[in-house]
Design an enzyme around this catalytic site. Structure first.
Site, PDB file in Angstrom:
ATOM      1  N   CYS A   2       0.873  -1.171   0.000  1.00  0.00           N
ATOM      2  CA  CYS A   2       0.000   0.000   0.000  1.00  0.00           C
ATOM      3  C   CYS A   2       0.906   1.215   0.000  1.00  0.00           C
ATOM      4  CB  CYS A   2      -0.918   0.010   1.217  1.00  0.00           C
ATOM      5  SG  CYS A   2      -1.993   1.462   1.289  1.00  0.00           S
ATOM      6  N   GLU A 105      -3.273   1.088  -6.560  1.00  0.00           N
ATOM      7  CA  GLU A 105      -2.210   0.200  -6.999  1.00  0.00           C
ATOM      8  C   GLU A 105      -2.003   0.421  -8.498  1.00  0.00           C
ATOM      9  OE1 GLU A 105      -0.085  -1.260  -5.449  1.00  0.00           O
ATOM     10  OE2 GLU A 105      -0.861  -1.848  -3.489  1.00  0.00           O
TER      11      GLU A 105
END
Length: 222
Positions: A2, A105
């Site tokens: 993350c 992402e």
């Protein structure tokens, strides 16, 4: 992993949802592009009292002489967090929750161009990422409260985008992760349910850590 996320809920709503006393220095919201080293919202539990606080995203181990004395530790791997010297004490005694409306992402196209995706919970406004935190003080008195987000292997639903994902803690387990409900928090460090998140492409503008605005999380067809 993350490396970027968003949080759009008003602080007042999260204070109520978490049942936490708010600090006076909480970061401004909404924020559609929260980046490493930014201040993030986090929930701690100390002596049975939950606190809603601001932490620097980028965990600083106690032996660092300066914030940049080693790698920038924004994530802690669930598989090794209990053994890594940087994280093992925090994993036992200093766990936190980091609320997020969604996270980003990237994949790559055939030419190597980075393609951003926004990943958000379906049917709910936010999730709580598992985190660990650490107070750090330099020799000249600079004091920082810092954190890292715990990650695990991606579930099948998101594995085509990235092989890692944040550990999410469901509301019934908040107390267990925060240390309010005894031992056993390690069982929470697993991939999210397959139906928790939805994902779609977003504008490459978010590739810049200076980009901001609600359009960053709008679907993108380009």
């Amino acid at each position: 992993m993350c490396g970027r996320f968003a949080l759009t809920l008003p602080p007042e709503a999260m204070v109520q949802l978490f049942g936490a006393a708010p600090a006076n220095d909480l970061p401004e919201l909404p924020n559609w592009n929260i980046c490493p080293t930014n201040a993030v919202h986090a929930v701690l539990s100390q002596e049975g009292t939950r606190r809603f606080v601001s932490l620097r995203w980028g965990f600083i181990p106690v032996w660092y002489k300066s914030p940049g004395d080693g790698p920038l530790l924004i994530n802690a791997r669930a598989e090794t967090i209990a053994e890594k010297p940087a994280f093992r004490q925090a994993a036992r005694a200093r766990r936190c929750l980091v609320p997020a409306s969604g996270f980003y992402e990237w994949t790559k196209d055939g030419d190597g161009k980075r393609l951003p995706w926004y990943i958000h919970p379906e049917g709910q406004e936010f999730v709580a990422f598992a985190g660990v935190w650490q107070d750090w003080t330099s020799a000249d008195g600079l004091a920082l409260s810092t954190c890292a987000i715990v990650t695990t292997e991606a579930n099948e639903a998101l594995g085509h985008i990235h092989h890692r994902m944040p550990v999410t803690v469901a509301e019934p387990d908040w107390g267990l992760w925060l240390g309010e409900a005894g031992h056993g928090a390690a069982v929470l460090m697993r991939p999210a349910p397959e139906d928790l998140f939805a994902a779609y492409r977003v504008d490459p503008r978010v590739n810049s850590n200076r980009a901001e605005g609600p359009e960053l999380i709008e679907p993108f067809d380009g």
